[in-house]
Design an enzyme around this catalytic site. Structure first.
Site, PDB file in Angstrom:
ATOM      1  N   GLU A 357       0.835  -1.198   0.000  1.00  0.00           N
ATOM      2  CA  GLU A 357       0.000   0.000   0.000  1.00  0.00           C
ATOM      3  C   GLU A 357       0.877   1.259   0.000  1.00  0.00           C
ATOM      4  O   GLU A 357       0.483   2.306  -0.506  1.00  0.00           O
ATOM      5  CB  GLU A 357      -0.944   0.012   1.218  1.00  0.00           C
ATOM      6  CG  GLU A 357      -2.117   0.983   1.050  1.00  0.00           C
ATOM      7  CD  GLU A 357      -3.186   0.826   2.126  1.00  0.00           C
ATOM      8  OE1 GLU A 357      -4.315   0.466   1.764  1.00  0.00           O
ATOM      9  OE2 GLU A 357      -2.905   1.076   3.310  1.00  0.00           O
ATOM     10  N   HIS A 388       5.914 -26.676   3.047  1.00  0.00           N
ATOM     11  CA  HIS A 388       5.019 -27.708   2.535  1.00  0.00           C
ATOM     12  C   HIS A 388       3.989 -27.119   1.569  1.00  0.00           C
ATOM     13  O   HIS A 388       2.991 -27.741   1.263  1.00  0.00           O
ATOM     14  CB  HIS A 388       4.299 -28.401   3.698  1.00  0.00           C
ATOM     15  CG  HIS A 388       5.245 -29.039   4.661  1.00  0.00           C
ATOM     16  ND1 HIS A 388       5.735 -30.310   4.494  1.00  0.00           N
ATOM     17  CD2 HIS A 388       5.839 -28.551   5.772  1.00  0.00           C
ATOM     18  CE1 HIS A 388       6.567 -30.600   5.482  1.00  0.00           C
ATOM     19  NE2 HIS A 388       6.653 -29.536   6.269  1.00  0.00           N
ATOM     20  N   LYS A 507     -14.041   2.294  -3.853  1.00  0.00           N
ATOM     21  CA  LYS A 507     -15.119   2.560  -2.892  1.00  0.00           C
ATOM     22  C   LYS A 507     -16.257   3.311  -3.571  1.00  0.00           C
ATOM     23  O   LYS A 507     -17.431   3.017  -3.348  1.00  0.00           O
ATOM     24  CB  LYS A 507     -14.585   3.400  -1.721  1.00  0.00           C
ATOM     25  CG  LYS A 507     -13.496   2.739  -0.902  1.00  0.00           C
ATOM     26  CD  LYS A 507     -13.019   3.676   0.200  1.00  0.00           C
ATOM     27  CE  LYS A 507     -11.775   3.142   0.909  1.00  0.00           C
ATOM     28  NZ  LYS A 507     -11.186   4.131   1.814  1.00  0.00           N
TER      29      LYS A 507
END
Lengths: 547, 420
Positions: A357, A388, A507
């Site tokens: 960000e 793994h 937004k």
């Protein structure tokens, strides 16, 4: 000046061309003391860069680049409360949050440190009231569960630290259950609320602007739950079950949180740099105010180190410059964060926000598009688990990846033998993996002549960051180290790490789509969005008619 | 007989005084190092009716002596009355007694240690004698009577040879008893634990019923009478209230937690103890609910601070939890207690929100509520007209159900009881 015409940049490009084919196994073969040359320590932190594809010239040229980009004066500007966040005309003063009491830092004619200390003192009063079981819910019983409602910086930092320092929870206070809720769709609340007793649950609504739709949606759901369970007035519920951590007191008051239960931060604290402020209240609740102050103290020491140490032995500077070398000169665009300590399980997610960000930008401070790479794709998880999962790609995939191995040297001191053995096992794996990534097959003599499938190229560079032990203090320092590393890179790249315009537009689009979702189809939509919207509406009608 | 008593708590002093009273020569070793405090300053002694006088009488008569440091004690009978947390001290005492040259010692262990502790002390004593466990049945407020006229005596012994001596030691107090109950020390320790737990569970159960009765609009005192008249249930320990406390209870809880550490799952007893801590705040919660959480700045009277009537002790008393809760909410507290006032003043030194009233009526002057916390006899029948005149708001929260609800309401009070 454009980066491409900076002398050190050009020199580094030339240097990189000459150095491109160097393999780490040869670098180690040529210099038996490579660790001594390329590991740096400060206080309780050791930064080992010897498994990076560098030589002494490389480091020198990177330091030159930092000087030519005026890093020292940028550091001063940062610490002097200059408006380094130029697109929003703000300073970035998260360091003020961890200044010790009695220090001062003037910003727009005001001493912010005294404001910070006042805010912390108010937080401490509330924290102690809750920890002493004297904060009462609607039926008069003390609060036993605290739910932090916040997203992004209002969640990731406190969550990560609470997780890391759980064992430091004070024994002499009430054991509080602290939960974090962030997802806008309500899934976390839906799962959590049935397990909680509304009469003894307190919500912290953490939102700098107090307009974050994700957070307010969750807060509204929480309040609805409390009202239904208690059959009490909304004023009483607001009064006894909500605390706000915010920079917008009037918005918080409009929502219903009384002023006496508001904790303040300021617009010069970036969300992803806010765990040091009252946004960190869940940390203080979980591990105690004393430990919270130790966390701040550790970060403050790292601030001082960053500000005062010459670039060539300055840990955040070195960590940042190594990233620049890998990204811009060796062409590595993926960065794995690999803590070998389960307590740091949330640290990669925290860094994803901090780094991506901050430095996920492609326009420089002058508003011009830039022609070089900036923040890489960054991800990770606890190293021994990742072994793994995605280590296959690190060892034998086609992508070059740089890795940060993070581990405490000592753990479980005084605990059982088996636990101490587990730490040794984890350390052995941490060292083995970075060794194998660097050296490839040559790290194992018996692997000579193995089949192609079993071949390891090696030459994946990595940094190992070792803490003496993981404590509130060293965790504070570790976080501050990465914060400053991000700043160092932003200076080299000439970008502003403190804004985040790229998260704003989505937004707005969502707000307009929300209306269209409710009211039927809208105009001017692309066919994909339009098609998906229609599909949702068909499905919703279908469910309605079935019921 | 010559007896050496070890300990400085209430049990030690009661045992020492009562044993001296029946003619024994008793030395009490307070394990206090150099500082021996004045009798009246020893916590518990002054609070216990008749005890201080009895001790002074025995000292004057020369039968009870406070051991000076390092004074030699030659006796064969040793009585351990230490706190539950002082097991290490007990072991040190017994270790010192153990001597290959010595046989025939009798060590009475009256301490609330874990089950099996007496056997461990026997290992310390080795062949020098026998350790016998005698449960401490002390009831604060009537401890002298409890010691000198016990309704039952349990002897926990692992070697029959010790029986004769132990029986002789207890003879002056057990003449009227049919028989001593004999069992192994381990069984006796567990019996002590089991009795306390049983009583706690009964009280926890009736308190839970009372809280339910509140919700169901039923009067618990009527239900309580109905339950008590069933012979299988009986009337004892069936009064709901705002929680139980006391020094002994504290000892019980610590014994209990050491036993419970061996067992991870939740247990009935643990729930009862946790619920009791919550129950201590019941009176506060009723006040809070009555005022919808808006109690900041109010003034409240508290009648009764000791953990039960008849004692000045405030150890683990519900009043402490209630006062803590009130002052945390900035409520002014006006408290009265016939005996516990100075203990309370020591517990809350210089707390500006607490006023200490000389009379019950002084305490209710100008208050927004009266909280009855300990049922001292003088509180049972107040002059209601005076109360009504003095109180700013006529609200009574009765934590022990001592007032007649109908009568009080007829006078014009709002009444909140426990389960009524």
């Amino acid at each position: 000046m454009a980066l491409a015409s900076i002398a050190a940049w050009v020199e580094l490009q030339t240097h990189a061309n000459e150095f491109k084919n160097a393999h780490l196994k040869d670098l180690f073969r040529q210099d038996a003391k490579r660790f001594d040359t390329f590991s740096f320590s400060y206080d309780k932190y050791l930064l080992d860069l010897s498994k990076q594809r560098i030589n002494q010239q490389t480091l020198g040229k990177l330091i030159d680049l930092a000087h030519q980009q005026e890093l020292p004066s940028w550091i001063e500007r940062l610490f002097n409360a200059d408006k380094v966040n130029d697109s929003e005309q703000r300073a970035a003063l998260h360091m003020a949050l961890r200044q010790p009491e009695g220090a001062s830092l003037h910003h727009e004619g005001k001493d912010v440190v005294s404001d910070v200390q006042a805010s912390l003192a108010k937080m401490q009063i509330l924290v102690e009231q809750i920890q002493n079981a004297q904060w009462r819910g609607y039926d008069g019983r003390p609060i036993s569960s605290v739910v932090n409602i916040g997203v992004g910086g209002s969640s990731l930092g406190p969550l990560m630290v609470c997780d890391a320092l759980e064992k430091y929870a004070p024994a002499d206070t009430v054991a509080l259950n602290v939960y974090f809720v962030s997802s806008m769709d309500g899934s976390e609340l839906e799962k959590l609320l049935p397990k909680l007793d509304p009469a003894t649950t307190l919500f912290i609504v953490a939102s700098k602007t107090f307009t974050t739709v994700d957070t307010l949606a969750n807060a509204n759901t929480a309040r609805e739950w409390l009202l239904a369970a208690s059959q009490q007035s909304i004023e009483l519920i607001n009064q006894h079950h909500f605390i706000a951590a915010t920079a917008s007191p009037s918005a918080a008051e409009n929502w219903g949180v009384p002023v006496s239960h508001q904790l303040l931060l300021w617009d010069w604290v970036g969300g992803r740099y806010s765990l040091w402020s009252v946004i960190g209240m869940p940390i203080a609740l979980k591990v105690g105010m004393t430990q919270f102050r130790e966390l701040l103290q550790g970060a403050h020491q790292m601030d001082e180190h960053f500000r005062q140490t010459p670039l060539a032995s300055n840990l955040p500077v070195l960590l940042g410059l190594i990233g620049v070398w890998n990204i811009n000169f060796l062409g590595i665009h993926a960065h794995a964060i690999l803590p070998y300590d389960g307590r740091l399980a949330q640290f990669p997610a925290y860094l994803e926000q901090l780094e991506m960000e901050s430095n996920g930008k492609s326009v420089n401070r002058d508003g011009q598009r830039i022609a070089y790479r900036t923040c890489p794709v960054l991800w990770g998880q606890v190293g021994s688990n990742a072994q793994h999962a995605f280590y296959q790609l690190l060892h034998q995939g086609t992508e070059p990846v740089m890795c940060d191995f993070i581990t405490p040297a000592v753990r479980y001191d005084g605990d059982g033998d088996e636990l101490q053995k587990q730490h040794q096992l984890s350390l052995a794996n941490c060292l083995a993996q970075s060794r194998l990534l660097a050296l490839g097959d040559s790290s194992m003599s018996e692997n000579d002549g193995a089949s192609k499938f079993k071949h390891y190229d090696g030459n994946q560079p990595s940094t190992t960051l070792m803490l003496d032990t993981l404590t509130p203090e060293t965790l504070g320092g570790l976080i501050a180290l990465y914060e400053h590393k991000v700043f160092v890179q932003s200076v080299i790249w000439q970008i502003n790490p403190f804004d985040q315009w790229g998260v704003e537009q989505g937004k707005k689009v969502a707000t307009s789509l929300l209306a269209q979702l409710a009211n039927g189809l809208g105009d001017d939509l692309d066919s994909s969005t339009d098609g998906l919207l229609r599909h949702v509406q068909r499905q919703t009608r279908g469910v309605d008619s079935e019921n | 007989m010559r007896i050496n008593v070890y300990g400085n708590g209430l049990s030690a002093w009661v045992a020492a005084a009562c044993l001296a009273k029946v003619g024994n020569n008793v030395v009490i070793d307070e394990m206090a190092g150099q500082h021996q405090r004045a009798l009246a300053d020893i916590s518990g002694i002054g609070d216990e009716p008749g005890l201080l006088t009895l001790i002074q009488q025995q000292i004057t008569a020369g039968r009870l002596v406070r051991r000076q440091r390092d004074a030699h004690i030659a006796t064969t009978i040793h009585w351990l009355a230490l706190q539950a947390s002082e097991k290490v001290i007990a072991e040190r005492v017994v270790d010192a007694l153990s001597d290959p040259e010595v046989t025939g010692l009798l060590v009475i262990n009256q301490c609330n240690f874990a089950v099996g502790a007496t056997e461990e002390l026997q290992v310390c004593l080795a062949g020098s004698g026998d350790v016998v466990y005698v449960p401490d049945n002390l009831q604060e407020g009537s401890s002298i009577q409890g010691f000198t006229q016990p309704k039952r005596v349990i002897l926990g012994l692992d070697n029959d040879d010790a029986l004769v001596k132990a029986r002789a030691l207890f003879r002056p107090f057990t003449m009227n008893l049919d028989a001593l109950q004999l069992m192994s020390s381990r069984e006796a320790e567990f019996t002590k634990f089991a009795i306390t737990g049983m009583l706690a569970i009964r009280l926890g159960y009736i308190n839970e019923l009372a809280n339910l009765a509140d919700l169901l609009k039923v009067d618990i005192s009527v239900v309580q009478e109905g339950m008590g008249s069933d012979p299988r249930v009986g009337p004892h320990y069936l009064s709901p209230g705002c929680g139980f406390g006391g020094q002994n209870f504290d000892a019980y809880v610590s014994t209990f937690s050491s036993i419970l550490q061996q067992q991870r799952e939740g247990s009935l007893l643990k729930t009862v103890i946790d619920e009791n801590e919550q129950q201590k705040e019941l009176v506060f919660r009723k006040l809070w609910q009555h005022y919808h959480g808006d109690i900041q700045g109010k003034v409240v009277a508290i009648w009764g601070a000791s953990f039960k009537p008849g004692t000045a002790s405030i150890d683990n008393a519900p009043s402490l939890k209630i006062i803590d809760a009130l002052i945390s909410q900035d409520v002014q507290v006006q408290v009265h207690d016939p005996e516990a006032m100075s203990n309370l003043q020591q517990y809350y030194p210089a707390e500006p929100l607490i006023r200490y009233a000389n009379t019950p009526l002084e305490a209710v002057n100008g208050v927004d509520a009266l909280l009855l916390v300990t049922e001292w006899p003088e509180y049972w029948s107040p002059n209601y007209a005076d109360l009504l005149k003095l109180m700013r708001v006529p609200l009574i929260v009765d934590g022990r159900n001592i007032f007649d609800k109908t009568l009080v309401q007829e006078f014009g009070f709002s009444y909140l009881g426990v389960g009524r």
